[in-house]
Design a protein around this motif. Structure first.
Motif, mmCIF file in Angstrom:
data_model
loop_
_atom_site.group_PDB
_atom_site.id
_atom_site.type_symbol
_atom_site.label_atom_id
_atom_site.label_comp_id
_atom_site.label_asym_id
_atom_site.label_seq_id
_atom_site.Cartn_x
_atom_site.Cartn_y
_atom_site.Cartn_z
ATOM 1 N N GLN A 403 38.429 28.986 33.795
ATOM 2 C CA GLN A 403 38.963 30.214 34.387
ATOM 3 C C GLN A 403 39.203 31.297 33.337
ATOM 4 O O GLN A 403 39.014 32.480 33.608
ATOM 5 N N LEU A 459 40.181 38.818 35.594
ATOM 6 C CA LEU A 459 40.576 37.479 36.030
ATOM 7 C C LEU A 459 41.946 37.505 36.697
ATOM 8 O O LEU A 459 42.149 36.931 37.774
ATOM 9 N N LEU A 463 42.710 36.515 40.529
ATOM 10 C CA LEU A 463 43.707 35.509 40.909
ATOM 11 C C LEU A 463 44.764 36.109 41.834
ATOM 12 O O LEU A 463 45.247 35.444 42.755
#
Length: 543
Positions: A403, A459, A463
């Motif tokens: 991730q 990212l 999320l």
């Protein structure tokens, strides 16, 4: 003019330990060459792991984290310093060549006063008497804008802010009047208003003393203000090398163009401010000595949104995060989370309360145990909150590494084997491991180059959309604020001076402090620093 520093075909190697494989040697700097004259500044720029800091440290004949200089020359005033013995190198370090580290918090000894540490190398090398060195330090404290310069040296590292500590380290490097200074991200931890003062002080010192400097950074706007030439690095190799004007205005390589052109897209703020996950109401806080650090602060963070908290060093940004997490219980006011009162003190909070709110620290260097591997660091919250062990925990650690775009090859490395940006990404993965609802981000991208920082921000936003996460994002980077924030809180000397939706908070009319803050954001423009300083002088004279 003769070259002060000449690096010729520099090669640096380190040992890699791939999981399940025998150790192998890897090249981390490959055939880099450059020259630096007295009074000139060379900016080294590139992504995390590009070799910037490793090359800078080679000017001190030093290889960190197991790195070894295996080829080439490092010539100081025409003499190769690499073959010198330990005693010869010790005579150079801290006297002729000095270093300003990326993380001052990890570089200072917490058991000694700042003033003693600032003058120590200068006195030990016999360059000045202790009294002369103290006078020099006092002068530098004033130049660098440190508070109460006459008594600042009496403080211990934990008694000053991160930005103040970074400036103290700059004073320590400048104290001995060195020929060459290696600046390794010296303004990473500084707010934008302080950054201007530090950049101006560094530039003035270089001009006055004719000191040469290597300036390592990931911020092109900053390096454009202080450097004469720029070297762009990637994967340990030189990508492009030229004057500041050429690199900024006419980059020749695709990678350089990407660094110059990287821009965050402004985020459209959400209009719904009614559903607050976190409410901070009339919060005040003070230290055990009675010093008040927060004054009647009230704000809120809706579910699935981002509050950006901005302000200079010492404004109370990080202290607010400490209060929300329970590390510093408030003296007045209340905090509620998801409609329920939040237990003030960390030690009294339930495991579920702890899980729901996570913190990403500003200084990854001091936030991780140097004796634990990445597997252990990320795996600990997986065991604490979810009871994962063995293979199941390893699988989840690998997912988190994917991730944050690091991959499985880092799972058994120690913090010392990671770059500054890699360490910060591990800290982010550790926070994500708890599956929190609110993450307090204390400058999580400050140590990252623009391209990697952009990936981390994307990212975090991804999320947020997937898990409906909320963020309190502490930063001094207005570009980041515009990219990720739904609402903005501006803090100054422990008080909230501006709070509201991003479109309102970043639009005029401004109060004096917010106006100063916005005008202090570096622009990718040669001569910007001088223009801002001139404007400040004119405004000061007008008052």
């Amino acid at each position: 003019m003769p070259e002060l520093l000449s690096v010729r075909d520099l090669k640096i190697e380190a040992t890699s330990y791939p999981p399940g494989e025998p150790p192998k040697r890897v090249t981390i700097v490959d055939g880099v060459s450059f020259d630096l004259q007295k009074g000139k500044v060379l900016g080294l720029i590139g992504e995390s792991g590009a070799g910037k800091s490793t090359i800078g440290l080679s000017a001190l004949a030093y290889g960190r984290g197991g790195a070894e200089i295996t080829g080439g020359q490092v010539l100081l005033d025409g003499k190769d310093i690499l073959p010198l013995g330990k005693s010869g190198i010790r005579r150079i370090r801290g006297a002729r060549v000095c270093y300003v580290a990326q993380s001052a918090a990890a570089a200072f000894n917490p058991a000694h006063r700042l003033g003693d540490q600032v003058v120590e190398a200068t006195v030990k090398h016999g360059l000045m008497t202790k009294e002369e060195a103290r006078k020099r330090a006092l002068y530098l404290f004033r130049v660098l804008g440190l508070p109460n310069p006459e008594t600042f040296g009496e403080r211990y590292p934990h008694q000053v802010s991160g930005g103040q500590l970074q400036r103290a380290m700059t004073a320590m490097a400048l104290c001995s009047n060195p020929e060459l200074i290696v600046f390794d991200e010296p303004t990473t931890a500084l707010d934008v208003t302080t950054q201007i003062d530090v950049l101006a002080a560094i530039k003035h010192a270089i001009e006055e003393t004719h000191t040469a400097a290597l300036y390592i950074t990931h911020d092109l706007a900053v390096v454009a203000q202080i450097s004469d030439d720029i070297m762009v690095l990637r994967h340990g190799k030189m990508v492009e090398y030229g004057s500041v004007q050429q690199i900024i205005e006419e980059p020749r390589q695709d990678y350089t163009r990407a660094l110059v052109n990287v821009r965050q897209e402004a985020r459209a703020e959400a209009s719904d401010q009614s559903s607050a996950l976190l409410k901070v109401e009339n919060i005040s806080a003070q230290y055990s000595n009675g010093f008040k650090v927060l004054h009647d602060v009230s704000l809120h963070v809706p579910k699935g949104q981002t509050l950006a908290v901005v302000g200079e060093s010492g404004s109370g940004k990080s202290t607010l995060a400490r209060v929300i997490t329970g590390l510093l219980p408030p003296s007045d006011g209340r905090i509620s989370f998801d409609g329920k009162p939040l237990t003030p003190a960390l030690k009294s909070r339930s495991r579920e309360e702890l899980r729901r709110i996570q913190l990403i620290y500003q200084m990854a260097d001091t936030a991780m145990n140097p004796r634990q591997t990445v597997r252990d660091i990320i795996g600990r919250p997986l065991t604490f909150y979810d009871g994962l062990h063995g293979a199941a925990k390893t699988v989840r650690v690998k997912e988190l590494l994917d991730q944050i775009e690091m991959g499985n090859g880092f799972i058994d490395r120690y913090p010392a084997e990671l770059s500054g940006g890699q360490k910060q990404r591990v800290a982010i993965a550790r926070a994500l491991a708890a599956k929190p609802e609110l993450i307090l981000c204390d400058e999580p991208t400050s140590a990252l180059d623009p391209l990697v920082a952009e990936g981390i921000l994307k990212l975090l936003l991804k999320l947020q959309e997937e898990a409906h996460l909320s963020y309190v994002f502490i930063t001094h980077d207005i570009a980041i604020v515009r990219a990720i924030a739904d609402s903005v809180a501006v803090m100054h000397r422990g008080k909230l001076v501006r709070f509201g939706p991003k479109s309102q908070a970043l639009s005029p009319p401004f109060d004096d402090y917010t106006d100063l803050l916005l005008k202090s954001v570096p622009e990718m423009e040669i001569g910007w620093l001088e223009r801002v300083l001139t404007t400040r002088k004119m405004e000061s004279a007008g008052n």
